[in-house]
Structure formats: C-alpha cells, structure tokens
Enzyme design. Structure first.
Site, PDB file in Angstrom:
ATOM      1  N   CYS A  92       7.340 -10.121 -24.817  1.00  0.00           N
ATOM      2  CA  CYS A  92       6.006 -10.002 -23.895  1.00  0.00           C
ATOM      3  C   CYS A  92       6.199 -10.929 -22.614  1.00  0.00           C
ATOM      4  O   CYS A  92       7.369 -10.900 -21.767  1.00  0.00           O
ATOM      5  CB  CYS A  92       4.774 -10.220 -24.505  1.00  0.00           C
ATOM      6  SG  CYS A  92       3.203  -9.433 -23.709  1.00  0.00           S
ATOM      7  N   HIS A  93       5.257 -11.947 -22.530  1.00  0.00           N
ATOM      8  CA  HIS A  93       5.396 -12.942 -21.520  1.00  0.00           C
ATOM      9  C   HIS A  93       6.310 -13.989 -21.770  1.00  0.00           C
ATOM     10  O   HIS A  93       6.636 -14.952 -20.876  1.00  0.00           O
ATOM     11  CB  HIS A  93       3.816 -13.482 -21.006  1.00  0.00           C
ATOM     12  CG  HIS A  93       3.217 -12.252 -20.523  1.00  0.00           C
ATOM     13  ND1 HIS A  93       2.583 -11.275 -21.135  1.00  0.00           N
ATOM     14  CD2 HIS A  93       2.784 -12.244 -19.141  1.00  0.00           C
ATOM     15  CE1 HIS A  93       1.834 -10.749 -20.137  1.00  0.00           C
ATOM     16  NE2 HIS A  93       1.913 -11.057 -18.961  1.00  0.00           N
TER      17      HIS A  93
END
Length: 177
Positions: free
Chosen positions: A106-107
């Site tokens: 994800c991030h």
C-alpha cells in the site's frame, strides 16, 4: 525465520499488519513488532481507530542483523511517520544493504523512497504513490503483487488490502527460499 514488522506508533492499517503477521506465524516464523517508540501501536481501519498492539523492540534497540526479513505494512499515516524518523529509515536501509528480503504494501513504499532503495527497481503500491516512486527512480506497475530481484535483496510489493492473499503468498515464498 525471524521477521521484523516495522510500524510507527500510530497509523498502521490493521489488516496490513495482522494478516501478514498471521501468515508468518502460520509458516512457523517469529514475527517481531518493531516501532519508533516503546509501548503499544495504535492500528486503524482506514481512518477509524482499531486495536492496539504491544511493541516488541524499538528501532533504536535493533538492527537488520537481528532478522531474516522485513515487512512494512501500510496505512497513510504509518509510512509518512516512519520516513521522518532517521533511525527507522536507517533500519530499512540495513535490510537492503544486507541483501535481506523486504515486503511492503500500500503506502509503505514511501519509507522505501526515503531510504533511497527503489532506484532501478520495479514495484507496485497504492496508486497515489506512482509519481513519487517514478521520481525516486523506480518503475511502477499496477499489479496485485510484484517481486523484484533487480538489486541485492528481493523486494515484494502489493497495492492494497484486497491483495493481501497474493502478497502473503509471495513474501513467504521469498522469505523461506
């Protein structure tokens, strides 16, 4: 297989911590929760507070030599906080310098960008990081999971919680190779 899970004191996306954690444990490995502060980390379900988890080690009290691999869970606030902590960034760099496998979802690649370890690699992430990764010298792809062996240490990345099954399968294969 001893695996460090590096997270900030708050902001980690809970499922991106708990599902990989379970996968490591179910494979007979030892997951270790590492954070920038002692105590507990506050996880989130997107923007809502979720559960807390006890910290096993702090970044100042551990090195990459203590582990076989590293998992970087996402959440927006988690990697943003980690990339501003020099000791956390140094720990991440240590895994790459030692050629140990790293998995990020994800991030989480924001922390990898700060550690300057994505140049020349191909990876995936949450789509909003695409430009950041390209500016840091990486090739970004929109795939469920990407395993990159372009430099010392394998890098396994995924886009989002919906990719967790593929992410866990891919990183366990690399971690146990």
């Amino acid at each position: 297989m001893r695996v460090a899970f590096l997270v900030a004191p708050e902001g980690v996306e809970q499922v991106e911590l708990t599902e990989p954690w379970k996968a490591v444990g179910n494979a007979g490995g030892e997951p270790v929760l590492v954070s920038t502060a002692e105590g507990e980390v506050q996880a989130f379900h997107h923007l809502d507070k979720a559960d807390t988890f006890p910290v096993d080690r702090t970044v100042s009290g551990t090195t990459a030599a203590d582990y076989d691999a590293l998992v970087l869970p996402g959440g927006v606030a988690n990697p943003d906080a980690l990339r501003t902590d020099g000791t956390a960034v140094s720990l991440v760099k240590g895994f790459f310098s030692a050629g140990k496998p790293v998995a990020a979802i994800c991030h989480a690649p924001w922390t990898l960008i700060e550690a300057d370890v994505v140049r020349g690699r191909t990876l995936t992430s949450w789509p909003s990081l695409r430009t950041d990764l390209r500016n840091a010298g990486a090739t970004w792809v929109d795939e469920q999971v990407k395993v990159c062996t372009a430099a010392p240490g394998t890098l396994i990345t995924s886009r989002k919680p919906d990719d967790l099954n593929a992410f866990c399968t891919a990183f366990l294969k690399e971690f146990t190779a």
